[in-house]
Each structure stands twice: as C-alpha cells, then as structure tokens.
Write a protein that holds these residues in place. Structure first.
Motif, PDB file in Angstrom:
ATOM      1  N   ILE A   1       1.044  -1.004   0.132  1.00 22.35           N
ATOM      2  CA  ILE A   1      -0.225   0.148  -0.170  1.00 22.35           C
ATOM      3  C   ILE A   1       0.499   0.872  -0.401  1.00 22.35           C
ATOM      4  O   ILE A   1       1.999   1.361   0.673  1.00 22.35           O
ATOM      5  CB  ILE A   1      -1.085   0.245   1.220  1.00 22.35           C
ATOM      6  CG1 ILE A   1      -2.028  -1.367   1.210  1.00 22.35           C
ATOM      7  CG2 ILE A   1      -2.058   1.572   1.192  1.00 22.35           C
ATOM      8  CD1 ILE A   1      -2.003  -1.183   2.643  1.00 22.35           C
ATOM      9  N   LEU A   2       0.613   2.295  -0.398  1.00 20.02           N
ATOM     10  CA  LEU A   2       0.917   4.006  -0.816  1.00 20.02           C
ATOM     11  C   LEU A   2       0.265   4.448  -0.523  1.00 20.02           C
ATOM     12  O   LEU A   2      -0.615   4.768  -0.988  1.00 20.02           O
ATOM     13  CB  LEU A   2       1.859   3.597  -2.246  1.00 20.02           C
ATOM     14  CG  LEU A   2       2.605   5.217  -2.654  1.00 20.02           C
ATOM     15  CD1 LEU A   2       3.260   5.417  -1.105  1.00 20.02           C
ATOM     16  CD2 LEU A   2       3.112   4.734  -4.301  1.00 20.02           C
ATOM     17  N   LEU A   3       0.841   5.463   1.262  1.00 21.84           N
ATOM     18  CA  LEU A   3      -0.400   6.829   1.335  1.00 21.84           C
ATOM     19  C   LEU A   3       0.139   8.222   0.347  1.00 21.84           C
ATOM     20  O   LEU A   3       2.063   8.534   0.850  1.00 21.84           O
ATOM     21  CB  LEU A   3      -0.222   6.651   2.057  1.00 21.84           C
ATOM     22  CG  LEU A   3      -0.198   5.181   3.550  1.00 21.84           C
ATOM     23  CD1 LEU A   3      -0.542   5.762   5.124  1.00 21.84           C
ATOM     24  CD2 LEU A   3      -2.242   5.341   3.046  1.00 21.84           C
ATOM     25  N   LEU A   4      -0.201   7.560  -0.507  1.00 21.02           N
ATOM     26  CA  LEU A   4       0.908   8.932  -1.453  1.00 21.02           C
ATOM     27  C   LEU A   4      -0.392  10.562  -0.940  1.00 21.02           C
ATOM     28  O   LEU A   4      -1.147  11.223  -1.666  1.00 21.02           O
ATOM     29  CB  LEU A   4       0.407   8.860  -3.207  1.00 21.02           C
ATOM     30  CG  LEU A   4       1.632   9.745  -4.104  1.00 21.02           C
ATOM     31  CD1 LEU A   4       2.446  10.091  -3.961  1.00 21.02           C
ATOM     32  CD2 LEU A   4       0.483   9.399  -4.714  1.00 21.02           C
ATOM     33  N   ASN A   5       0.963  11.379  -0.395  1.00 20.47           N
ATOM     34  CA  ASN A   5       0.850  12.580   0.200  1.00 20.47           C
ATOM     35  C   ASN A   5       0.867  14.171  -0.306  1.00 20.47           C
ATOM     36  O   ASN A   5       2.044  14.184  -1.418  1.00 20.47           O
ATOM     37  CB  ASN A   5       1.339  12.480   1.454  1.00 20.47           C
ATOM     38  CG  ASN A   5       1.109  14.232   2.491  1.00 20.47           C
ATOM     39  OD1 ASN A   5      -0.338  14.701   2.069  1.00 20.47           O
ATOM     40  ND2 ASN A   5       1.591  14.460   3.130  1.00 20.47           N
ATOM     41  N   GLY A   6      -0.161  15.053  -0.581  1.00 24.46           N
ATOM     42  CA  GLY A   6       0.389  15.804  -1.320  1.00 24.46           C
ATOM     43  C   GLY A   6      -0.035  17.820  -0.277  1.00 24.46           C
ATOM     44  O   GLY A   6       0.236  18.603  -0.193  1.00 24.46           O
ATOM     45  N   HIS A   7      -0.087  17.317   0.876  1.00 25.22           N
ATOM     46  CA  HIS A   7      -0.123  18.297   2.088  1.00 25.22           C
ATOM     47  C   HIS A   7       1.212  18.504   3.396  1.00 25.22           C
ATOM     48  O   HIS A   7       1.053  16.914   3.514  1.00 25.22           O
ATOM     49  CB  HIS A   7      -1.629  18.357   2.214  1.00 25.22           C
ATOM     50  CG  HIS A   7      -1.730  19.040   3.713  1.00 25.22           C
ATOM     51  ND1 HIS A   7      -1.504  20.358   3.400  1.00 25.22           N
ATOM     52  CD2 HIS A   7      -2.218  18.730   4.277  1.00 25.22           C
ATOM     53  CE1 HIS A   7      -1.683  20.634   5.009  1.00 25.22           C
ATOM     54  NE2 HIS A   7      -2.211  20.651   5.307  1.00 25.22           N
ATOM     55  N   GLY A   8       1.985  19.526   3.404  1.00 26.71           N
ATOM     56  CA  GLY A   8       3.138  19.624   4.426  1.00 26.71           C
ATOM     57  C   GLY A   8       2.017  18.254   5.397  1.00 26.71           C
ATOM     58  O   GLY A   8       3.527  17.158   6.201  1.00 26.71           O
ATOM     59  N   SER A   9       1.847  18.771   5.944  1.00 29.94           N
ATOM     60  CA  SER A   9       1.501  18.761   7.267  1.00 29.94           C
ATOM     61  C   SER A   9       1.151  17.329   7.847  1.00 29.94           C
ATOM     62  O   SER A   9       0.729  16.379   8.904  1.00 29.94           O
ATOM     63  CB  SER A   9       0.717  19.553   8.124  1.00 29.94           C
ATOM     64  OG  SER A   9       0.807  20.848   8.327  1.00 29.94           O
TER      65      SER A   9
ATOM     66  N   VAL B   1       4.084   2.067   2.624  1.00 28.69           N
ATOM     67  CA  VAL B   1       4.518   2.903   2.391  1.00 28.69           C
ATOM     68  C   VAL B   1       4.214   4.503   2.649  1.00 28.69           C
ATOM     69  O   VAL B   1       3.005   4.629   1.963  1.00 28.69           O
ATOM     70  CB  VAL B   1       5.024   2.927   1.373  1.00 28.69           C
ATOM     71  CG1 VAL B   1       6.330   4.172   0.794  1.00 28.69           C
ATOM     72  CG2 VAL B   1       6.034   1.635   1.369  1.00 28.69           C
ATOM     73  N   SER B   2       4.821   5.415   3.071  1.00 24.75           N
ATOM     74  CA  SER B   2       4.061   6.695   3.893  1.00 24.75           C
ATOM     75  C   SER B   2       5.410   7.875   2.332  1.00 24.75           C
ATOM     76  O   SER B   2       6.260   7.158   2.871  1.00 24.75           O
ATOM     77  CB  SER B   2       4.217   7.234   4.876  1.00 24.75           C
ATOM     78  OG  SER B   2       4.399   8.909   4.412  1.00 24.75           O
ATOM     79  N   ALA B   3       4.545   8.112   1.298  1.00 26.82           N
ATOM     80  CA  ALA B   3       5.428   9.187   1.192  1.00 26.82           C
ATOM     81  C   ALA B   3       4.929  10.386   0.232  1.00 26.82           C
ATOM     82  O   ALA B   3       4.110  10.968  -0.025  1.00 26.82           O
ATOM     83  CB  ALA B   3       6.078   8.801  -0.455  1.00 26.82           C
ATOM     84  N   SER B   4       5.347  11.690   0.046  1.00 28.35           N
ATOM     85  CA  SER B   4       4.834  13.187  -0.303  1.00 28.35           C
ATOM     86  C   SER B   4       6.446  12.952  -1.186  1.00 28.35           C
ATOM     87  O   SER B   4       7.216  13.043  -0.929  1.00 28.35           O
ATOM     88  CB  SER B   4       5.553  14.200   1.407  1.00 28.35           C
ATOM     89  OG  SER B   4       4.594  13.931   2.484  1.00 28.35           O
ATOM     90  N   TYR B   5       4.725  13.769  -1.983  1.00 24.78           N
ATOM     91  CA  TYR B   5       5.534  13.909  -3.420  1.00 24.78           C
ATOM     92  C   TYR B   5       6.371  14.171  -4.051  1.00 24.78           C
ATOM     93  O   TYR B   5       7.675  14.640  -4.429  1.00 24.78           O
ATOM     94  CB  TYR B   5       4.451  14.270  -4.675  1.00 24.78           C
ATOM     95  CG  TYR B   5       3.987  15.502  -4.742  1.00 24.78           C
ATOM     96  CD1 TYR B   5       4.730  16.584  -5.503  1.00 24.78           C
ATOM     97  CD2 TYR B   5       3.267  15.849  -4.088  1.00 24.78           C
ATOM     98  CE1 TYR B   5       4.612  18.104  -5.238  1.00 24.78           C
ATOM     99  CE2 TYR B   5       2.664  17.322  -4.192  1.00 24.78           C
ATOM    100  CZ  TYR B   5       3.285  18.287  -4.749  1.00 24.78           C
ATOM    101  OH  TYR B   5       2.574  19.293  -4.910  1.00 24.78           O
ATOM    102  N   TRP B   6       6.985  16.086  -2.884  1.00 23.44           N
ATOM    103  CA  TRP B   6       7.680  16.615  -3.293  1.00 23.44           C
ATOM    104  C   TRP B   6       9.271  16.471  -2.379  1.00 23.44           C
ATOM    105  O   TRP B   6       9.829  16.848  -3.403  1.00 23.44           O
ATOM    106  CB  TRP B   6       7.533  18.166  -2.992  1.00 23.44           C
ATOM    107  CG  TRP B   6       7.401  18.141  -1.332  1.00 23.44           C
ATOM    108  CD1 TRP B   6       8.130  17.853   0.235  1.00 23.44           C
ATOM    109  CD2 TRP B   6       5.650  17.781  -0.378  1.00 23.44           C
ATOM    110  NE1 TRP B   6       7.439  18.069   1.409  1.00 23.44           N
ATOM    111  CE2 TRP B   6       6.078  17.405   1.142  1.00 23.44           C
ATOM    112  CE3 TRP B   6       4.641  17.562  -0.880  1.00 23.44           C
ATOM    113  CZ2 TRP B   6       5.343  17.446   1.535  1.00 23.44           C
ATOM    114  CZ3 TRP B   6       4.128  17.503  -0.256  1.00 23.44           C
ATOM    115  CH2 TRP B   6       3.917  17.189   0.922  1.00 23.44           C
ATOM    116  N   ASN B   7       9.402  15.359  -1.691  1.00 21.06           N
ATOM    117  CA  ASN B   7      10.459  14.275  -1.062  1.00 21.06           C
ATOM    118  C   ASN B   7      11.009  13.658  -2.487  1.00 21.06           C
ATOM    119  O   ASN B   7      12.461  13.231  -2.355  1.00 21.06           O
ATOM    120  CB  ASN B   7      10.365  13.726   0.140  1.00 21.06           C
ATOM    121  CG  ASN B   7       9.426  14.760   1.023  1.00 21.06           C
ATOM    122  OD1 ASN B   7      10.301  16.098   1.086  1.00 21.06           O
ATOM    123  ND2 ASN B   7       9.288  14.182   2.050  1.00 21.06           N
ATOM    124  N   LEU B   8      10.666  13.142  -3.512  1.00 21.45           N
ATOM    125  CA  LEU B   8      10.565  11.935  -4.324  1.00 21.45           C
ATOM    126  C   LEU B   8      11.583  13.393  -5.867  1.00 21.45           C
ATOM    127  O   LEU B   8      11.680  12.510  -6.563  1.00 21.45           O
ATOM    128  CB  LEU B   8       9.748  11.943  -4.799  1.00 21.45           C
ATOM    129  CG  LEU B   8       8.985  10.727  -3.996  1.00 21.45           C
ATOM    130  CD1 LEU B   8       7.412  10.261  -4.763  1.00 21.45           C
ATOM    131  CD2 LEU B   8       9.749  10.239  -3.147  1.00 21.45           C
TER     132      LEU B   8
END
Ligand SMILES: [Zn+2]
Length: 262
Positions: free
Chosen positions: A107-115, A136-143
C-alpha cells in the motif's frame, strides 16, 4: 485493464494480483494564497496518482483521493476544512487495514499536503503493526528534490506553500483557475537561518509549528511570482517518473514474516 479500485467487482478483487500497489492519495482543502484555489493539494495529488496509474495500470490500483487533511493551524483563513490528526490517522489506517484484510500486501499513502506527512507516517506504522502488509508513506515533493533544484528560479524559502512549485503545477493543468495577478512573494524564513528555513526541497532541519496566519499575511509561503506552466510540467513529469520508480521499489521488496524472539 483499469487501475481504478472502485471499477472492479468483488469476485474480480478476490482474484486480483495482491502484489499490485494500492495507492491512497491524500490531499487537503485549504487556503493557498489569494491566487490559488482551495483544492490545490487535491488537484496536484489526484493528477499525479492518475498519471501514475495510466502509465503502469497493471502494477497499481488507485483509490479515490481523500480530500481533507490535518491543517487546523490554517483555519484563520476562510474555507479551510480541518480534520484532527488522530481522526486522519485512524481513518487512513482503517482504509489500509481494509485492504490488508482483502489480501493486498503493498500500500502506498501518497501525500500532497505538508502537515499530513507525520500523520501518514503514523498511519502506515499502525497498519504494519496491525497487519502483515507493507505500507509506505510518501510526500511527492520529497521524491523530486533534484528536479526542484534543477528547475526552480526561487532561492531556498521560495517553495513551501502556494509557492513556485504548487503555482507552476496548477498553471500547467488549469491556468484559468489561477489569479496570478494577485500572487505575492512571501519569504517567511531567511535562508541565512541555519535550522529554521521552511522549503519543500529540504531547508529546515527543525520545524517552527506556528499558526499559519501569524507567519504570512495572505497565506502564501514562498515565491509564486516566478511560477509558470512550463516549470509546472517539468516538476509534474518528474513527480510521475519518481512515483513510478518508488512503486517499482515497493513491488520489489521481499516481504518476510515477522519473527517474535520472546
Ligand atoms: Zn498546498
């Protein structure tokens, strides 16, 4: 074959390859300066997830975007819909545990908001503790740190919120909804700061958790005045490529059962 989770029947889900990575996009509904709509995070994370699903439809399943996030610190700006972090964490973990119950392993939790980021980290942890699956947790800007560095015009501090990055991507998809004439540069932290300099490319080594309205007059943090659609396409394409690579890494991980050493 569709990558949209909701398009399948239950017998199809039963027979599905359980190593497909199920993506839960998570956004937010909040102020993005006087120039961007409230749905900025939702637009970006939804378009990103859809583009990823279109490019590797056999390898993923896409859930609908969760459109609300953890952002009570933004509520001085009219329009913000804020979810308590505990609620968000439990809600996301419940979605992920449902998937695990049906046999999905990745499972991928794909995040678009900082907090949302720390909340989704916790939701992923809770899921893994409760189930045998990989979450897996990921914020797109970190990629896409290197792509941001390559294409940005602003210095550190220019990409944080309603900034060069978000405004450029919104301009790429829906320029008619961007009121660029109202965009103002608002650099909140000095880039000379050693520890406190919020920038999505990774300026800040410590986080100053202040009310949003105490730091910025119009909600902007960064420099949207240098945004353009061309850069938006470059940032977005980099995010699609990086997320596909991340999904391939998630699929390649060997899953071993836990071993209780008591
Ligand atoms: Zn945003």
């Amino acid at each position: 074959m569709s990558a949209r989770y909701g398009k399948y029947t239950w017998p199809e889900i039963k027979g599905m390859d359980k190593d497909r990575v199920v993506i839960l996009p998570v956004g937010a509904m909040e102020d993005h300066g006087p120039h961007l709509p409230l749905d900025t995070d939702n637009l970006i994370i939804s378009r990103l997830s859809e583009a990823v699903a279109e490019s590797i439809p056999q390898e993923v399943l896409l859930l609908p975007t969760l459109p609300f996030g953890f952002n009570e610190h933004h509520k001085d700006f009219p329009g913000v819909i804020y979810i308590q972090p505990e609620t968000l964490m439990h809600f996301v973990a419940d979605v992920a545990c449902s998937l695990a119950h049906h046999g999905f392993r990745r499972i991928l939790l794909l995040n678009g908001h900082g907090s949302n980021h720390p909340v989704l980290d916790l939701a992923a942890r809770k899921t893994v503790i409760a189930t045998e699956c990989l979450c897996v947790s990921a914020s797109y800007w970190n990629l896409i740190g290197s792509a941001i560095a390559e294409h940005r015009s602003s210095k550190i501090g220019g990409i944080a919120h309603a900034c060069e990055l978000e405004t450029s991507i919104y301009l790429y998809f829906d320029p008619d909804s961007v009121q660029l004439d109202k965009a103002k540069k608002s650099i909140v932290h000095e880039d000379s700061n050693k520890y406190l300099c919020l920038d999505l490319m990774g300026g800040s080594k410590a986080m100053a958790m202040q009310w949003w309205s105490a730091q910025t007059e119009d909600g902007t943090m960064g420099d949207p005045t240098v945004a353009d659609a061309g850069k938006g396409k470059l940032f977005f394409d980099s995010a699609v490529k990086a997320t596909v690579e991340l999904i391939r890494e998630i699929r390649a991980i060997q899953l071993h059962p836990r071993k209780d050493h008591h």
